[in-house]
Motif scaffolding. Structure first.
Motif, PDB file in Angstrom:
ATOM      1  N   ASP A  51      87.332  17.620  23.170  1.00 49.72           N
ATOM      2  CA  ASP A  51      86.857  16.299  22.745  1.00 49.72           C
ATOM      3  C   ASP A  51      87.678  15.157  23.331  1.00 49.72           C
ATOM      4  O   ASP A  51      87.360  13.987  23.134  1.00 49.72           O
ATOM      5  CB  ASP A  51      86.818  16.199  21.214  1.00 49.72           C
TER       6      ASP A  51
ATOM      7  N   GLN B 267      79.039  24.202  23.376  1.00 50.15           N
ATOM      8  CA  GLN B 267      78.589  23.930  22.006  1.00 50.15           C
ATOM      9  C   GLN B 267      78.623  25.156  21.127  1.00 50.15           C
ATOM     10  O   GLN B 267      79.039  25.093  19.964  1.00 50.15           O
ATOM     11  CB  GLN B 267      77.161  23.364  22.037  1.00 50.15           C
TER      12      GLN B 267
ATOM     13  N   ASN C  12      77.679  19.786  39.628  1.00 46.85           N
ATOM     14  CA  ASN C  12      77.081  20.636  38.599  1.00 46.85           C
ATOM     15  C   ASN C  12      78.066  21.690  38.119  1.00 46.85           C
ATOM     16  O   ASN C  12      78.926  22.152  38.866  1.00 46.85           O
ATOM     17  CB  ASN C  12      75.845  21.343  39.156  1.00 46.85           C
TER      18      ASN C  12
ATOM     19  N   SER D 108      81.309  15.891  30.864  1.00 49.70           N
ATOM     20  CA  SER D 108      79.933  15.483  31.129  1.00 49.70           C
ATOM     21  C   SER D 108      79.019  16.120  30.084  1.00 49.70           C
ATOM     22  O   SER D 108      79.415  17.037  29.342  1.00 49.70           O
ATOM     23  CB  SER D 108      79.502  15.941  32.520  1.00 49.70           C
ATOM     24  N   GLN D 109      77.780  15.676  30.040  1.00 51.77           N
ATOM     25  CA  GLN D 109      76.826  16.249  29.089  1.00 51.77           C
ATOM     26  C   GLN D 109      76.642  17.742  29.329  1.00 51.77           C
ATOM     27  O   GLN D 109      76.574  18.534  28.383  1.00 51.77           O
ATOM     28  CB  GLN D 109      75.482  15.528  29.206  1.00 51.77           C
ATOM     29  N   SER D 110      76.591  18.136  30.587  1.00 52.50           N
ATOM     30  CA  SER D 110      76.393  19.543  30.912  1.00 52.50           C
ATOM     31  C   SER D 110      77.611  20.377  30.527  1.00 52.50           C
ATOM     32  O   SER D 110      77.475  21.489  29.994  1.00 52.50           O
ATOM     33  CB  SER D 110      76.111  19.699  32.410  1.00 52.50           C
ATOM     34  N   GLN D 111      78.802  19.877  30.789  1.00 58.66           N
ATOM     35  CA  GLN D 111      80.012  20.601  30.393  1.00 58.66           C
ATOM     36  C   GLN D 111      80.067  20.774  28.881  1.00 58.66           C
ATOM     37  O   GLN D 111      80.359  21.864  28.377  1.00 58.66           O
ATOM     38  CB  GLN D 111      81.245  19.850  30.880  1.00 58.66           C
ATOM     39  N   ALA D 112      79.793  19.710  28.161  1.00 58.52           N
ATOM     40  CA  ALA D 112      79.836  19.765  26.694  1.00 58.52           C
ATOM     41  C   ALA D 112      78.788  20.721  26.148  1.00 58.52           C
ATOM     42  O   ALA D 112      79.052  21.484  25.207  1.00 58.52           O
ATOM     43  CB  ALA D 112      79.633  18.368  26.115  1.00 58.52           C
ATOM     44  N   PHE D 113      77.607  20.741  26.749  1.00 61.04           N
ATOM     45  CA  PHE D 113      76.545  21.625  26.293  1.00 61.04           C
ATOM     46  C   PHE D 113      76.963  23.087  26.424  1.00 61.04           C
ATOM     47  O   PHE D 113      76.689  23.910  25.543  1.00 61.04           O
ATOM     48  CB  PHE D 113      75.282  21.376  27.094  1.00 61.04           C
TER      49      PHE D 113
END
Length: 263
Positions: free
Chosen positions: A247, A260, A215, A252-257
């Motif tokens: 990019d 944002q 996480n 991961s999705q969490s890192q990218a979120f």
């Protein structure tokens, strides 16, 4: 004449290039090495002592030590420390290098990756000081850089590295604001400003570096978002630089979120 800006540099992560940490397994090298700076007007330097003392009073009131270290806080204390820092007259800039990539494997010499990432950090520090000089009239317009001392790193060697960059390598560093001769190192425990730098750099790194469960935690980064150097809303070329770019980092999705709002 005295310096106009004080710059305090600390790191989060390590420069190990093998045996990276795996989910569910303790130990191992970090995936990212983050090197960041806390930049403050020299005439506000003592304000960081009061800021550190407030964080200590609220987050570690029973500790016998006056100094603080972000890693010693629990989640709520880390978030509170960032809330206390938020809105204070200081700025953070941080360069984060992903080590577990084919390109990063070329950094085989001791401190090579550290120096490389710090080069980009000094660029951003120099831009900030150049931009702020019209409103910071006191001092000589230059920045005094102080590192949090780390074992195995020669700071005279780093001065030599900066001189090499200045004289022989094309960079985007605005050299008139960088006082190479004044580069120094101090122990983390001796300077409140280095402890504030530790909080800022660690808060930013937590949004990218997975813990043992895989996480990441981006709430700390979001709390201090207003303290991160940007230009016209552009954070990723200024206060938050990643190598490789986000990019291309396989986030991961969490890192990218978590990033944002800075895109």
């Amino acid at each position: 004449m005295a310096h106009s800006f004080n710059v305090y540099i600390d790191e989060s992560g390590d420069d190990g290039m093998a045996n990276f940490r795996q989910v569910g397994v303790g130990g191992g090298a970090s995936q990212w090495l983050a090197i960041g700076a806390c930049i403050v007007r020299a005439n506000r330097d003592l304000d960081l002592v009061a800021l550190r003392d407030r964080i200590k009073a609220e987050c570690r009131p029973n500790s016998q030590r006056r100094d603080i270290h972000f890693k010693d806080f629990n989640h709520n204390q880390k978030r509170r420390a960032c809330q206390i820092i938020a809105g204070q007259p200081l700025r953070f800039s941080c360069v984060l290098g992903l080590k577990n990539t084919p390109n990063a494997a070329t950094f085989v010499e001791k401190n090579q990756l550290y120096f490389y990432l710090t080069r980009f950090l000094i660029e951003r520090v120099s831009w900030f000081c150049r931009e702020m000089r019209p409103t910071v009239q006191e001092g000589n317009g230059m920045a005094k850089i102080t590192f949090s001392r780390r074992g195995g790193l020669s700071y005279d060697g780093f001065k030599g590295y900066l001189e090499l960059l200045r004289d022989k390598v094309e960079t985007q560093i605005h050299w008139p604001v960088i006082d190479i001769d004044a580069v120094a190192a101090q122990d983390h425990s001796r300077l409140a400003a280095l402890q504030i730098a530790d909080c800022g750099v660690s808060a930013i790194a937590a949004a990218l570096e997975p813990d043992i469960y895989g996480n990441v935690e981006h709430s700390y980064l979001h709390e201090i978002a207003g303290n991160i150097y940007h230009k016209g809303g552009n954070y990723l070329s200024y206060g938050l630089k990643t190598l490789p770019p986000l990019d291309q980092a396989g986030l991961s999705q969490s890192q990218a979120f978590g990033f944002q709002r800075f895109r």
